[in-house]
Design a protein around this motif. Structure first.
Motif, mmCIF file in Angstrom:
data_model
loop_
_atom_site.group_PDB
_atom_site.id
_atom_site.type_symbol
_atom_site.label_atom_id
_atom_site.label_comp_id
_atom_site.label_asym_id
_atom_site.label_seq_id
_atom_site.Cartn_x
_atom_site.Cartn_y
_atom_site.Cartn_z
ATOM 1 N N UNK A 97 8.435 -22.964 -23.420
ATOM 2 C CA UNK A 97 9.021 -21.654 -23.722
ATOM 3 C C UNK A 97 8.452 -20.557 -22.833
ATOM 4 N N UNK B 151 13.858 -21.094 -14.003
ATOM 5 C CA UNK B 151 14.053 -19.733 -14.497
ATOM 6 C C UNK B 151 14.050 -18.798 -13.307
ATOM 7 N N UNK C 244 19.383 -19.199 -15.712
ATOM 8 C CA UNK C 244 18.982 -20.594 -15.584
ATOM 9 C C UNK C 244 19.411 -21.061 -14.203
ATOM 10 N N UNK D 56 6.076 -14.266 -19.747
ATOM 11 C CA UNK D 56 7.290 -14.677 -19.017
ATOM 12 C C UNK D 56 7.980 -15.842 -19.724
ATOM 13 N N UNK D 57 9.124 -15.588 -20.336
ATOM 14 C CA UNK D 57 9.794 -16.645 -21.083
ATOM 15 C C UNK D 57 10.637 -17.490 -20.140
ATOM 16 N N UNK D 58 10.923 -18.691 -20.572
ATOM 17 C CA UNK D 58 11.741 -19.592 -19.775
ATOM 18 C C UNK D 58 13.201 -19.374 -20.143
ATOM 19 N N UNK D 59 14.021 -19.125 -19.113
ATOM 20 C CA UNK D 59 15.447 -18.916 -19.352
ATOM 21 C C UNK D 59 16.062 -20.159 -19.977
ATOM 22 N N UNK D 60 15.547 -21.325 -19.561
ATOM 23 C CA UNK D 60 16.097 -22.569 -20.061
ATOM 24 C C UNK D 60 15.820 -22.721 -21.559
ATOM 25 N N UNK D 61 14.578 -22.388 -21.969
ATOM 26 C CA UNK D 61 14.244 -22.497 -23.385
ATOM 27 C C UNK D 61 15.090 -21.539 -24.201
#
Lengths: 525, 241
Positions: free
Chosen positions: A425, A396, A386, B89-94
């Motif tokens: 997501x 990201x 993050x 590509x996933x979100x690190x934040x999610x």
């Protein structure tokens, strides 16, 4: 209890530094302050760096504060083993029964060779002459048992037979803990026990009751008694395992991968007999029928990953030599690898955690990833982090697995104007161009002041058919990095929900005059 | 009144009485019910997965990355190692908001033609292996991966996107398109989504279970969504005199 064997130990000081520097042509004592790090802590440093107060276990920051010119190198255990190989062969040329304890440390049974050379001082001289050509700094010591012999080597002395206990008694208790991570030493020091002699004077029964099997083992070490765990048993030779290669193989990763299952079987077979392995012999046969043998000893017991690591180091050492063409062996690919137990101990003294600790599952996962990296390339495995930023795309960041994690934008900094959670997501980097149309079929425009002129009604992603937009929110303008023309961006972000119930985050350039481009940044999937 | 018909006990039945079963029956029992310790799931998913994530089982997830992250979160926070193969590509934040520990979440974005080999190697070492199923996979490869999952005590999570199937899944989890709240026609913002998550499978899970969830909830994780309206309906009586 059997008397500990008489051993000569050959110790190369600061071996990680020597190995790391050898690739750049430098040595250990050439006046350069160098340190080898792993996980941000000093593993070894050169004598010059030590003069500045750099010590093992110190954090990098502290080491660099004490010695600003410090050259920092990452640890590479495979390279350490590879560089050490010529030294091992030089010792093998002089005496038989060489056991490698770790790169930089060799143990040799002293009883026979000292008779041959005419005394232990003569043996020490013979060993020193043998390795003169391969390493610059070496210390040799002789004593009873591996622990006492290693300590003698660190001081470069020959301890007379039978007086190892007296030699050890004067040493500080921290000697027991070579890596600085043992809670035992800490407890002993707080109990007021400063020397090994003081620790050895405690009753063995009470030490065992208070500190368990590991404490009892350390107690035997401190007393100069046999430091091999309890009783050495006759190794069950039927537990030896072999793996054949057809056709012959000359690649380390292939051999190490094939060795994995047999190494696990090897350890499991011994465990089924309630035994663990303290010393292992690796035996390699080449296509031309040559046989190469090497023993590896561990203080404590070898686990399956330890065995695989030693296979990898040893085979790489041999194969690398073949490329250097300084030696004729091995002259062909490897057709057979055999792992033979040389010394086994009952498992009661050393046991792995029943279900494997977090450390073990982590190590297993890391090895599997290394395997995947050899298949797909180093950049194929990434780790998400993050990061800071206003758009979810910036928040990201992906770094190659195992690389230093340094973020250019800190997530803890304030990022006014970023969207509150939930975060999309799926994020698209780089954002994908889309078309956002209003009711008249013309592109939606965001004015200079950040307002949409007509609401969006249809969305078209890539070549798909346009879908109707049922709800939307925004636009939220963000005027980023206006001071830097190269990276400045004036964008407005909007959230859209289409008729299928899917939600998107889109961004468009703010401008009054021309048709803006819209991009899809994230999907709330 | 008729007397109950007594069937003569066959040898098989006598053996069964003693607890002896045929090899084929044993194989079927193994196939349908992988055993082993389980990995935890978040409270909101417990009605769907009363047994947690059983080691050795295959649980397919269809269509929603959020559901996938919710499924991993509790196990990951508990120390399990998860790996995502060929995922979007996933979100690190999610992932972080769901409670997934990013330090134990390597991603392998593109395996190309090595998909089977990579997933096989990862099953040996990881607790949970999530992999987007390629369009074409032979029956032999499918069976081999399922067997390897069971043998190594991992959890295989095939991530299915439109069109792909995973016939050997012990449990299939899917999401129906949900209802977003908080967003209007030019105002508000996305706050949360109400979805129906369904879990159907084999063995004990033959009957599909469904659950209404907030996925994501306003904090970016998952919550159970109460079946009744959130605010009670109050009748307001006019005041007299």
């Amino acid at each position: 209890m059997a008397d500990p064997p008489r051993l000569a130990v050959l110790w190369c000081p600061d071996w990680p530094v020597v190995a790391a520097r050898s690739s750049t042509g430098g040595g250990r004592g050439d006046g350069i302050a160098a340190a080898v790090m792993t996980a941000n802590h000093v593993v070894a440093c050169s004598p010059y760096a030590r003069e500045f107060g750099v010590r093992r276990g110190m954090r990098r920051r502290e080491a660099q504060a004490r010695c600003p010119d410090l050259v920092v190198m990452a640890r590479d255990e495979a390279a350490e083993a590879r560089c050490f190989e010529p030294t091992i062969q030089a010792v093998e040329a002089v005496v038989a029964g060489v056991e490698v304890m770790r790169p930089g440390l060799i143990a040799v049974g002293a009883a026979g060779p000292s008779r041959f050379f005419g005394g232990e001082p003569a043996l020490v001289e013979a060993l020193r002459d043998a390795v003169q050509a391969t390493v610059d700094d070496v210390e040799i010591g002789v004593a009873d048992g591996t622990f006492a012999a290693e300590q003698a080597a660190r001081r470069g002395i020959v301890v007379p037979a039978g007086s190892s206990a007296a030699f050890l008694a004067a040493l500080p208790v921290a000697t027991l803990d070579a890596f600085g991570d043992s809670p035992l030493v800490d407890v002993l020091q707080r109990l007021g026990i400063r020397t090994l002699g003081g620790f050895a004077a405690l009753p063995a029964k009470d030490v065992s009751a208070r500190f368990g099997p590991l404490g009892a083992w350390a107690h035997r070490q401190a007393g100069g008694r046999d430091d091999r765990p309890v009783v050495v048993r006759e190794p069950p030779l039927e537990c030896a395992v072999a793996v054949e290669f057809e056709p012959a193989v000359d690649r380390v990763d292939v051999i190490a991968f094939s060795a994995r299952s047999v190494a696990e079987k090897f350890i499991a077979d011994l465990a089924a007999r309630a035994l663990a392995c303290a010393c292992v012999e690796l035996e390699v046969t080449t296509e031309n029928g040559e046989q190469l043998v090497r023993r590896w000893r561990q203080t404590g017991v070898l686990t399956a990953p330890d065995v695989i690591d030693r296979v990898r180091w040893q085979v790489e050492g041999w194969l690398r030599q073949q490329n250097d063409s300084s030696s004729q062996l091995p002259s062909a690919g490897i057709v057979r690898l055999r792992i033979v137990p040389v010394e086994v101990v009952p498992t009661g003294t050393h046991q792995q955690a029943l279900w494997g600790g977090e450390g073990e599952s982590g190590a297993r996962a890391r090895r599997a990833l290394a395997r995947v990296q050899t298949m797909l390339g180093l950049g194929a495995v990434v780790q998400p982090l993050v990061a800071g930023g206003r758009s979810p795309v910036q928040r990201t960041e992906l770094v190659a697995w195992g690389e230093e994690r340094s973020l250019s934008r800190q997530p803890s900094d304030p990022w006014p104007g970023r969207l509150p959670s939930p975060a999309p997501s799926v994020v698209l980097a780089p954002p994908a161009p889309i078309q956002l149309l209003d009711a008249t079929g013309r592109p939606v425009v965001v004015s200079e002041r950040g307002a949409v002129t007509r609401p969006p009604t249809r969305l078209r992603i890539g070549g798909e058919t346009p879908v109707s937009v049922t709800s939307w929110a925004g636009p939220w303008p963000a005027d980023e990095r206006w001071w830097d023309p190269a990276s400045a961006a004036r964008v407005a972000r909007m959230q859209l929900v289409d008729v299928r119930g899917r939600a998107y985050l889109v961004a468009g350039e703010m401008s009054a005059d021309h048709t803006p481009g819209w991009f899809l940044e994230g999907i709330y999937d | 009144m008729t007397a109950p018909v007594r069937t003569p006990p066959t040898p098989e039945r006598q053996l069964a009485h003693l607890g002896v079963v045929s090899g084929s029956a044993l194989g079927a029992a193994w196939g349908s019910r992988p055993t082993g310790p389980q990995l935890p799931v978040v409270a909101a998913l417990e009605p769907l997965l009363p047994q947690g994530l059983r080691r050795g089982s295959t649980i397919s997830v269809e269509g929603s990355v959020s559901l996938l992250l919710a499924l991993l979160s509790a196990a990951s926070a508990d120390g399990a190692w998860c790996v995502l193969v060929d995922l979007p590509p996933i979100s690190a934040e999610a992932a972080r908001d769901h409670g997934v520990d990013l330090a134990r979440l390597p991603l392998i974005p593109a395996t190309g033609s090595n998909w089977v080999a990579v997933v096989g190697a990862l099953l040996d070492a990881f607790d949970i292996v999530v992999a987007r199923s390629p369009a074409r996979l032979t029956d032999t490869e499918l069976r081999r991966l399922t067997a390897r999952t069971r043998q190594r005590g991992a959890v295989l999570v095939p991530f299915l996107t439109d069109g792909t199937r995973w016939p050997l899944a012990d449990l299939r989890m899917s999401v129906e398109p949900g209802q977003w709240s908080g967003i209007g026609d030019g105002y508000g913002r996305l706050r949360r989504r109400q979805v129906t998550v369904t879990a159907a499978g084999r063995g004990q899970a033959v009957r599909p279970r469904s659950s209404e969830l907030w996925l994501p909830n306003p904090q970016g994780s998952v919550d159970a969504c109460p079946a009744e309206p959130v605010a009670p309906v109050l009748t307001i009586h006019p005041r007299h005199g």
